[in-house]
Scaffold this motif. Structure first.
Motif, PDB file in Angstrom:
ATOM      1  N   GLU A   1     -56.426  28.961-106.134  1.00  0.00           N
ATOM      2  CA  GLU A   1     -56.436  30.384-106.857  1.00  0.00           C
ATOM      3  C   GLU A   1     -57.424  30.405-108.073  1.00  0.00           C
ATOM      4  O   GLU A   1     -58.015  31.626-108.005  1.00  0.00           O
TER       5      GLU A   1
ATOM      6  N   ARG B   1     -62.175  41.559-106.396  1.00  0.00           N
ATOM      7  CA  ARG B   1     -63.428  40.452-106.346  1.00  0.00           C
ATOM      8  C   ARG B   1     -64.365  41.103-104.996  1.00  0.00           C
ATOM      9  O   ARG B   1     -65.313  40.893-105.157  1.00  0.00           O
TER      10      ARG B   1
ATOM     11  N   ARG C   1     -49.789  37.075-103.829  1.00  0.00           N
ATOM     12  CA  ARG C   1     -51.155  36.660-103.820  1.00  0.00           C
ATOM     13  C   ARG C   1     -51.832  36.541-102.660  1.00  0.00           C
ATOM     14  O   ARG C   1     -53.263  36.359-102.829  1.00  0.00           O
TER      15      ARG C   1
ATOM     16  N   ARG D   1     -60.483  33.183-108.141  1.00  0.00           N
ATOM     17  CA  ARG D   1     -60.607  34.387-109.321  1.00  0.00           C
ATOM     18  C   ARG D   1     -61.836  34.177-110.115  1.00  0.00           C
ATOM     19  O   ARG D   1     -62.236  34.814-110.904  1.00  0.00           O
TER      20      ARG D   1
ATOM     21  N   ALA E   1     -60.411  33.831-116.336  1.00  0.00           N
ATOM     22  CA  ALA E   1     -59.742  34.221-115.075  1.00  0.00           C
ATOM     23  C   ALA E   1     -58.210  34.649-115.555  1.00  0.00           C
ATOM     24  O   ALA E   1     -57.523  35.231-114.646  1.00  0.00           O
TER      25      ALA E   1
ATOM     26  N   GLU F   1     -56.380  42.166-107.860  1.00  0.00           N
ATOM     27  CA  GLU F   1     -57.324  41.249-108.280  1.00  0.00           C
ATOM     28  C   GLU F   1     -58.156  40.499-107.418  1.00  0.00           C
ATOM     29  O   GLU F   1     -59.285  40.544-107.364  1.00  0.00           O
ATOM     30  N   ARG F   2     -57.621  40.240-106.039  1.00  0.00           N
ATOM     31  CA  ARG F   2     -58.628  39.742-105.040  1.00  0.00           C
ATOM     32  C   ARG F   2     -59.188  40.750-104.449  1.00  0.00           C
ATOM     33  O   ARG F   2     -60.462  40.596-104.044  1.00  0.00           O
TER      34      ARG F   2
END
Length: 619
Positions: free
Chosen positions: A10, A295, A239, A14, A91, A291-292
């Motif tokens: 993880e 990215r 996640r 991040r 992060a 959040e992913r």
């Protein structure tokens, strides 16, 4: 101290590797990678590469290789845990507390990947066997090709309570339960049994492409329609995004990422040539998933189903994202035809129909406004106030101050435009002390000079006097809101105060001084109000305490109507003058003279209203 593979994965996910390395090494873009002269050995020709998609660096000269943690330990000499803590802090992650059992847990998790890989292979074998005939027929009906079937490693779980347990018995029941492949009954003495039975099986992978869970779709009747693996040491549903391992590199080329609702939608997109599709796993988008997504793209496109449930899911995602939006972090929304999902649309009209929708997404602020403004009729002051409160509550949840200000401005502009009567050039509809303006329609289009007339705004003393009068007689605002709103305020602070008073009257109806003062204080214009109250020598009856209230109220209305009408008169006069220069005929001259007289008469009335009270004490 030992950290779990899940935490480290993880942390790597991040962390943008190039942003870590670029603080010490000058990087140059080279296609999808970065290049530089190696920081670990002296060289003149760049042989050091950084790959953000894969999360590692490599030097073809000296062989240096590693991830963000390794770079900090090797290039900066940080101890391993110090490097982890530095990256975790940036992060927004909390490093787990020391746990003497962490190493044992990490070792156990490492063995679980082997179990999941073996299960995936076994499910694939069953799909191609006798028991998988119905599942193969289902894939054909859905238009899934053999190539796609193999690419996504479809499998089949036979309708049995023990076939998988028997096939993978060498791993032991305990590991099969820990992976979520078997269910352990709570009753003492009961044997574990296969979780997935009679279902089409779809492997779920982590960003490194390792199988960590499964999604199973039932083929016949029964509930649930889709069954996912439970939370395990490998699988954190909140996640994880389905197809992230393939969508990540595809999104770099496409410069977008498309979020759909389910596995088969992702697979339909991929089969149509859109490889950057991902899906949450049966739940609303979480902060971790957002959040992913960010990215991969600054504005992920949410393409949920066109039914009511899909649109509610889109709104939930919008509200979940709001606290975290910022420059380079937003969402786009694609509304599908009613009742259709992406798979339906592609099969009915092809990829082009979906691409057309993806090319014109709705912004986050637009989706938020559309949802709230349509939530209920705006036919009462209370409902209008409710809309404003909901919008401001949403704005207040945004952490980034600059973005918060922009959202407040955008949403309040739309709110005021929706509830405020349309502003048009004001023409008085009553006699003013025995006189009246003749009605006229300002010529269109007006000249540039004419358009500039109203932009200058009221004279400062007129502006201050009217605002002071409205503060003293707030009952005049609501019945004359259109005229007040049309007043050309040349000062930003005065315009803000005027707008706040008009909005208060439109929202709450007729106001008294106490109520108006409370509202203006809430709107943050109390300082402007206080400045006006300290003004002296404004010269109109409605600014003097000693004046007769009825007469002062009447004079205030007359002044407002006269001032509101003046820009239209000025513009019409300028336009008539321009036509007179061009045509030179008697009609143009007559119109110019009529407008001149009306304008002069308005100025005389204003002067008379002021002079008549010049000798009275000010308020």
């Amino acid at each position: 101290m030992s950290l779990s593979p899940q935490f480290l994965d993880e942390l790597r996910a991040r962390t943008l590797l190039s942003s870590v390395i670029s603080k010490q090494v000058k990087l140059l873009r080279a296609g999808r990678e970065w290049k530089a002269c190696c920081p670990f050995h002296k060289e003149k020709t760049p042989s050091f590469t950084v790959n953000d998609d894969k999360g590692f660096y490599h030097c073809f000269g000296c062989g240096a290789h590693g991830d963000a943690i390794r770079f900090l330990t090797d290039a900066q000499g940080l101890p391993f845990m110090d490097a982890v803590k530095e990256l975790a802090d940036k992060a927004g992650m909390e490093v787990p507390a020391a746990d003497p059992r962490a190493r044992e847990k990490a070792d156990k998790a490492a063995g679980l990947y082997d179990v999941m890989a073996a299960a995936a292979r076994w499910f694939e074998e069953q799909l191609d066997g006798i028991d998988g005939a119905d599942a193969r027929d289902y894939l054909k009906r859905r238009g899934i090709t053999e190539k796609t079937k193999a690419r996504f490693n479809f499998g089949f779980a036979p309708d049995s309570r023990s076939k998988l347990k028997t096939a993978l018995k060498e791993f032991g029941v305990e590991k099969l339960v820990e992976c979520g492949l078997l269910i352990q009954p709570e009753e003492t003495g009961k044997e574990p049994y296969d979780r997935f039975r009679g279902r089409l099986m779809i492997p779920i992978r982590d960003p490194r492409g390792r199988v960590i869970a499964f999604g199973g779709r039932i083929l016949g009747d029964g509930e649930p329609k889709y069954l996912n693996s439970p939370e395990t040491p490998l699988f954190d549903k909140g996640r994880t995004l389905y197809n992230l391992d393939r969508a990540s590199p595809a999104s770099r080329d496409a410069k977008r990422v498309v979020v759909v609702e389910g596995y088969l939608d992702v697979i339909a997109l991929d089969q149509a040539g859109i490889g950057e599709g991902v899906a949450p796993l049966g739940t609303a988008l979480t902060e971790g998933q957002l959040e992913r997504l960010w990215r991969l793209s600054p504005t992920p496109l949410l393409c949920f189903d066109g039914d009511a449930a899909g649109q509610k899911a889109a709104v939930r995602a919008a509200l979940r994202a709001l606290p975290h939006v910022g420059p380079g972090r937003s969402l786009g929304f694609v509304t599908l035809p009613a009742g259709q999902d992406p798979d339906d649309l592609i099969r009915a009209k092809g990829r082009g129909a979906l691409e057309e929708l993806l090319g014109n997404p709705e912004s986050l602020v637009d989706r938020l406004w559309r949802h709230e403004s349509a939530a209920e009729p705006l036919d009462t002051p209370e409902r209008k106030a409710g809309l404003k409160r909901r919008l401001l509550d949403h704005v207040g949840s945004i952490a980034d101050p600059d973005v918060r200000d922009q959202y407040r401005s955008a949403l309040m502009d739309r709110f005021y435009a929706l509830i405020r009567p349309p502003r048009r050039e004001w023409v008085p509809n009553r006699p003013v002390r025995g006189q009246s303006f003749q009605r006229f329609a300002p010529p269109r289009p007006a000249s540039a000079e004419a358009k500039a007339v109203g932009a200058r705004g009221l004279a400062p003393h007129e502006m201050r006097a009217v605002l002071a009068g409205l503060l003293r007689f707030p009952g005049a605002i609501a019945p004359h809101a259109e005229a007040v709103a049309a007043l050309p305020m040349g000062d930003a602070g005065a315009a803000r105060l005027r707008d706040a008073m008009v909005d208060a009257a439109l929202m709450h109806g007729e106001l008294d001084q106490e109520r108006l003062n409370t509202i203006l204080a809430d709107e943050g214009v109390a300082a402007l109000v206080e400045q006006l109250r300290l003004q002296k020598g404004l010269g109109f009856s409605f600014t003097r305490r000693a004046a007769d209230p009825e007469r002062a109220f009447r004079d205030l209305v007359l002044v407002i109507e006269t001032l509101a009408a003046r820009p239209a008169l000025d513009a019409a006069f300028e336009a008539a003058t321009a036509r007179l220069k061009e045509d030179g005929n008697e009609d143009a001259f007559a119109e110019q003279q009529r407008l001149r007289a009306a304008r002069d008469e308005a100025d005389r009335r204003l002067a008379a209203l002021m002079e008549s009270d010049a000798d009275q004490p000010s308020s």
